[in-house]
Design a protein around this motif. Structure first.
Motif, mmCIF file in Angstrom:
data_model
loop_
_atom_site.group_PDB
_atom_site.id
_atom_site.type_symbol
_atom_site.label_atom_id
_atom_site.label_comp_id
_atom_site.label_asym_id
_atom_site.label_seq_id
_atom_site.Cartn_x
_atom_site.Cartn_y
_atom_site.Cartn_z
ATOM 1 N N ASP A 216 0.819 -1.221 0.000
ATOM 2 C CA ASP A 216 0.000 0.000 0.000
ATOM 3 C C ASP A 216 0.848 1.263 0.000
ATOM 4 O OD1 ASP A 216 -2.198 -1.632 0.080
ATOM 5 O OD2 ASP A 216 -2.636 -1.335 2.210
ATOM 6 N N PHE A 217 2.036 1.185 0.613
ATOM 7 C CA PHE A 217 2.914 2.357 0.716
ATOM 8 C C PHE A 217 4.323 1.947 0.261
ATOM 9 C CE2 PHE A 217 -0.395 2.669 3.926
ATOM 10 C CZ PHE A 217 -0.895 3.959 3.743
ATOM 11 N N PRO A 218 4.554 1.892 -1.048
ATOM 12 C CA PRO A 218 5.842 1.418 -1.583
ATOM 13 C C PRO A 218 7.041 2.237 -1.106
ATOM 14 C CG PRO A 218 4.183 1.520 -3.310
ATOM 15 C CD PRO A 218 3.592 2.209 -2.118
ATOM 16 N N PHE A 219 6.805 3.494 -0.707
ATOM 17 C CA PHE A 219 7.897 4.357 -0.261
ATOM 18 C C PHE A 219 8.327 4.053 1.178
ATOM 19 C CE2 PHE A 219 3.870 6.484 0.646
ATOM 20 C CZ PHE A 219 4.013 6.830 1.982
ATOM 21 N N ALA A 220 7.556 3.243 1.892
ATOM 22 C CA ALA A 220 7.886 2.925 3.283
ATOM 23 C C ALA A 220 9.105 2.012 3.367
ATOM 24 C CB ALA A 220 6.692 2.284 3.968
ATOM 25 N N LYS A 221 9.999 2.334 4.280
ATOM 26 C CA LYS A 221 11.174 1.492 4.513
ATOM 27 C C LYS A 221 11.359 1.298 6.016
ATOM 28 C CE LYS A 221 13.891 2.266 0.326
ATOM 29 N NZ LYS A 221 15.239 2.567 -0.238
ATOM 30 N N PHE A 222 11.640 0.060 6.384
ATOM 31 C CA PHE A 222 11.809 -0.296 7.796
ATOM 32 C C PHE A 222 13.297 -0.409 8.118
ATOM 33 C CE2 PHE A 222 7.543 -1.418 6.760
ATOM 34 C CZ PHE A 222 6.806 -1.408 7.938
ATOM 35 N N TYR A 223 13.757 0.433 9.006
ATOM 36 C CA TYR A 223 15.152 0.436 9.442
ATOM 37 C C TYR A 223 15.236 -0.179 10.839
ATOM 38 C CZ TYR A 223 16.399 3.713 5.661
ATOM 39 O OH TYR A 223 16.627 4.304 4.441
ATOM 40 N N PHE A 224 16.066 -1.207 10.989
ATOM 41 C CA PHE A 224 16.221 -1.878 12.281
ATOM 42 C C PHE A 224 17.625 -1.622 12.824
ATOM 43 C CE2 PHE A 224 12.845 -4.089 10.140
ATOM 44 C CZ PHE A 224 11.934 -4.386 11.139
ATOM 45 N N ALA A 225 17.690 -1.059 14.018
ATOM 46 C CA ALA A 225 18.968 -0.778 14.671
ATOM 47 C C ALA A 225 19.104 -1.665 15.905
ATOM 48 C CB ALA A 225 19.054 0.694 15.064
ATOM 49 N N GLY A 226 20.014 -2.618 15.848
ATOM 50 C CA GLY A 226 20.193 -3.546 16.964
ATOM 51 C C GLY A 226 20.863 -4.808 16.466
ATOM 52 N N ASN A 227 20.854 -5.842 17.282
ATOM 53 C CA ASN A 227 21.443 -7.102 16.850
ATOM 54 C C ASN A 227 20.410 -8.220 16.922
ATOM 55 O OD1 ASN A 227 21.383 -7.210 19.656
ATOM 56 N ND2 ASN A 227 23.573 -6.982 19.859
ATOM 57 N N ILE A 228 20.459 -9.091 15.916
ATOM 58 C CA ILE A 228 19.559 -10.246 15.902
ATOM 59 C C ILE A 228 20.071 -11.257 16.915
ATOM 60 C CG2 ILE A 228 18.539 -12.062 14.500
ATOM 61 C CD1 ILE A 228 18.910 -10.380 12.063
ATOM 62 N N ARG A 229 19.170 -11.749 17.742
ATOM 63 C CA ARG A 229 19.580 -12.657 18.810
ATOM 64 C C ARG A 229 18.654 -13.849 18.873
ATOM 65 N NH1 ARG A 229 20.131 -9.936 24.562
ATOM 66 N NH2 ARG A 229 17.957 -10.534 24.851
ATOM 67 N N TYR A 266 13.518 -3.367 3.576
ATOM 68 C CA TYR A 266 14.069 -3.810 4.857
ATOM 69 C C TYR A 266 15.547 -3.442 4.920
ATOM 70 C CZ TYR A 266 16.122 -7.129 8.221
ATOM 71 O OH TYR A 266 16.826 -7.705 9.247
ATOM 72 N N ILE A 267 15.930 -2.691 5.973
ATOM 73 C CA ILE A 267 17.328 -2.299 6.157
ATOM 74 C C ILE A 267 17.763 -2.675 7.566
ATOM 75 C CG2 ILE A 267 18.999 -0.398 6.254
ATOM 76 C CD1 ILE A 267 15.806 0.063 4.283
ATOM 77 N N ASN A 268 18.782 -3.526 7.642
ATOM 78 C CA ASN A 268 19.350 -3.925 8.924
ATOM 79 C C ASN A 268 20.588 -3.076 9.172
ATOM 80 O OD1 ASN A 268 20.626 -5.149 11.092
ATOM 81 N ND2 ASN A 268 20.197 -7.236 10.410
ATOM 82 N N LEU A 269 20.496 -2.143 10.115
ATOM 83 C CA LEU A 269 21.592 -1.222 10.389
ATOM 84 C C LEU A 269 22.645 -1.813 11.316
ATOM 85 C CD1 LEU A 269 19.442 1.978 11.077
ATOM 86 C CD2 LEU A 269 20.741 1.506 8.997
ATOM 87 N N GLY A 270 22.302 -2.898 12.013
ATOM 88 C CA GLY A 270 23.194 -3.399 13.047
ATOM 89 C C GLY A 270 23.150 -2.474 14.256
#
Length: 386
Positions: A216-229, A266-270
């Motif tokens: 519905d919102f192609p311009f939306a981007k999800f940025y994740f700051a952290g570590n996968i555990r 989807y952006i994984n920033l670490g």
């Protein structure tokens, strides 16, 4: 000249740059607290990586003896009037350090203040071994004051600590450091998530709704700051509903997104910190937290201080200090439709986003500045000493 009361602060300081570590640093540097008390400090954390917190290994065992030798030395040499100690919500944490820290401090005549920086001790306690429950209960009865991060959490240590010995202390924020910066442009549709990337933090839930949101919102981007555990080391229940959390492997859910047409959303920033962290906070359009349990999310408060609108779960202090549709949109943790609706409502209305952001900045400045919370903390300590 009257001598200042001697207070021994026991707890973690950065790194890592998480809520408990940063909050302890704020208290240690508080002018209000240092002018009133003679503060000594004993550091508890020896790991600089959040992924290794609560992991039982040889380094933890060796540091057990190092910690208690230092504590014993301080109790003898400094003879503090009061010990302030943030406790853990886990059985291993209580057996490994919390019980003995409380009892040893009381043995040397100090008043003891414990601080629960979370909202899930009571639920976790139900799963403790019966013998451990007795030992923990015995130590809790010796506590002079228990601090929680929301008024409705005052029963976390019942029946061991009576309500008249409980106090509420909200999260504190540096409103000068975390303030709006108009020189950094906002990226439309940038949704920022900060914290451990685990099921309990809502990470896998957010990943699941990315296709629906971005269709519905192609311009939306999800940025994740952290570590996968992998795994969970402290949060096992949905604090809002009381239900046990059904574990999901975050790496498997992430792979689903990375192998889909929405991989660019989807952006994984670490792990981010310093100027990098501040730039991402300033440039974000919406701040999102989907946690199943919190005491009071520091990252949420940081984003609100900067003037960001938020989508959040009504867990911990959030349900009593933030209002749905006023400070953002809330949803029940684990309810994906609620999460999707909250995000879609926010994404489709820029005027509302700006209005909520301004409200959030004003709200944090008036209620959660370091000066305000330090004064509240000072009053709690003085009451215990009295």
């Amino acid at each position: 000249m009257t001598k200042k009361p001697k207070i021994l602060f026991i707890g973690p300081t950065p790194p890592p740059y998480s809520g408990p570590e940063l909050s302890m640093q704020q208290f240690l540097e508080s002018e209000s607290l240092n002018s009133e008390f003679d503060i000594q400090f004993l550091k508890t954390n020896f790991r600089k990586d959040n992924t290794k917190k609560g992991k039982l290994d040889l380094s933890m065992l060796s540091n057990f003896f190092i910690f208690f030798s230092k504590l014993l030395k301080l109790l003898i040499s400094k003879n503090p009037n009061c010990v302030y100690y943030p406790i853990t919500p886990t059985q291993i944490g209580w057996l490994g350090r919390d019980v003995w820290t409380i009892l040893l401090s009381k043995l040397f005549g100090a008043k003891v203040i414990i601080h629960l920086r979370g909202s899930h001790f009571k639920l976790n306690f139900k799963e403790f071994n019966s013998i451990v429950k007795r030992v923990v209960g015995f130590s809790l009865k010796k506590v002079d004051c228990g601090i929680v991060q929301a008024a409705y959490l005052k029963d976390q240590f019942a029946p061991y600590i009576p309500l008249n010995k409980m106090a509420v202390l909200y999260q504190a924020m540096d409103i000068e450091e975390f303030s709006p910066n108009s020189e950094i442009p906002i990226e439309k549709g940038k949704i920022l998530v900060m914290g451990h990337m685990t099921k309990a933090k809502g990470y896998t839930d957010i990943l699941k709704i990315i296709p629906d949101i971005c269709s519905d919102f192609p311009f939306a981007k999800f940025y994740f700051a952290g570590n996968i555990r992998k795994g969970e080391r402290g949060v096992f229940y949905n604090q809002f509903t009381g239900e046990k959390i059904a574990y999901e492997d975050p790496f498997e859910v992430e792979n689903t997104i990375l192998n889909s047409e929405f991989k660019d959303n989807y952006i994984n920033l670490g792990i981010i910190s310093g100027n990098n962290k501040m730039e991402h906070l300033q440039s974000s359009d919406i701040f999102l937290t989907a946690s199943y349990s919190e005491g009071f999310s520091r990252s949420l408060l940081e984003a609100m201080a900067i003037g960001k609108p938020a989508v959040f779960t009504p867990v911990g202090a959030h349900r009593e200090v933030f209002e749905n549709t006023v400070h953002g949109y809330s949803f029940v943790p684990g309810e994906l439709d609620g999460l999707k609706n909250a995000l879609k409502t926010m994404l489709q209305d820029e005027v509302t986003r700006i209005k909520i952001g301004l409200t959030n900045r004003s709200h944090v400045v008036s209620r959660f500045s370091i000066d305000t919370i330090s004064e509240d903390f000072k009053a709690i300590i003085l009451k215990v000493l009295a």
